[in-house]
Design a protein around this motif. Structure first.
Motif, PDB file in Angstrom:
ATOM      1  N   ARG A 201      55.283  -0.405 -16.904  1.00  0.00           N
ATOM      2  CA  ARG A 201      55.157   0.239 -15.596  1.00  0.00           C
ATOM      3  C   ARG A 201      53.830   0.973 -15.482  1.00  0.00           C
ATOM      4  NH1 ARG A 201      61.351   2.257 -14.780  1.00  0.00           N
ATOM      5  NH2 ARG A 201      62.085   0.242 -14.036  1.00  0.00           N
TER       6      ARG A 201
ATOM      7  N   ASP B 245      61.025  -3.736  -4.836  1.00  0.00           N
ATOM      8  CA  ASP B 245      60.746  -5.125  -5.222  1.00  0.00           C
ATOM      9  C   ASP B 245      59.679  -5.805  -4.367  1.00  0.00           C
ATOM     10  OD1 ASP B 245      62.497  -5.092  -7.400  1.00  0.00           O
ATOM     11  OD2 ASP B 245      64.192  -5.737  -6.168  1.00  0.00           O
TER      12      ASP B 245
ATOM     13  N   HIS C 285      58.738  -0.551  -7.869  1.00  0.00           N
ATOM     14  CA  HIS C 285      59.987  -0.039  -8.434  1.00  0.00           C
ATOM     15  C   HIS C 285      60.457   1.199  -7.663  1.00  0.00           C
ATOM     16  CE1 HIS C 285      62.985   0.821 -11.517  1.00  0.00           C
ATOM     17  NE2 HIS C 285      62.629   2.085 -11.399  1.00  0.00           N
TER      18      HIS C 285
ATOM     19  N   ASP D  86      56.419  -2.245 -11.554  1.00  0.00           N
ATOM     20  CA  ASP D  86      56.683  -3.033 -12.751  1.00  0.00           C
ATOM     21  C   ASP D  86      55.623  -4.119 -12.796  1.00  0.00           C
ATOM     22  OD1 ASP D  86      59.114  -1.718 -13.557  1.00  0.00           O
ATOM     23  OD2 ASP D  86      60.121  -2.751 -11.899  1.00  0.00           O
TER      24      ASP D  86
END
Length: 139
Positions: A93, A109, A64, A87
């Motif tokens: 998280r 990502d 993230h 994540d």
């Protein structure tokens, strides 16, 4: 000599550290409404129940955000030190050091996997690795 403070273990987070030492990532879950929460705490932020259990994470994560620490230096760490906010596949998280990743390739990502490694005072804590390279696999 490290300046890393010792872990503070409580009734609410002891399960997390015990599971990490055994090579598992466990997430606290409200027994009443089933909402997952991390970091662990005494009451559910959704329904305020004090009853909880845990679920074992798949350890799959996506990056993230991250930062790269250069200073101040502590002998417990290798520098530059990448620290990531990921994540987890389960929807919460986690913050952990990133290992074995070229810093130039870090990207929002990107897929990572939670493994485990010894930390500053000998505790076993989560660490982020490229998929398939995580150490300290679940036993």
């Amino acid at each position: 000599m490290t300046s890393v403070p010792p872990l503070i273990r409580t009734r609410d987070n002891d399960f997390f550290f015990a599971a990490a030492a055994a090579g598992r990532l466990e997430i606290q879950r409200c027994a009443a409404c089933k909402v997952l929460r991390h970091p662990p705490g005494p009451a559910c932020p959704a329904c305020r129940s004090f009853d909880w259990d845990t679920v074992v994470s798949s350890r799959r994560a996506t990056l993230h955000s991250w930062t790269v620490v250069h200073h101040p230096r502590d002998p417990a760490f290798d520098y530059p030190l990448a620290v990531g906010l990921v994540d987890l596949a389960e929807g919460v998280r986690l913050v952990a050091d990133i290992a074995e990743v070229d810093l130039a390739t870090l990207a929002i990502d990107m897929e990572l996997e939670v493994g485990f490694a010894e930390h500053g005072r000998g505790e076993i804590l989560p660490r982020l690795f490229p998929p398939g390279q995580a150490r300290g696999a679940a036993r």
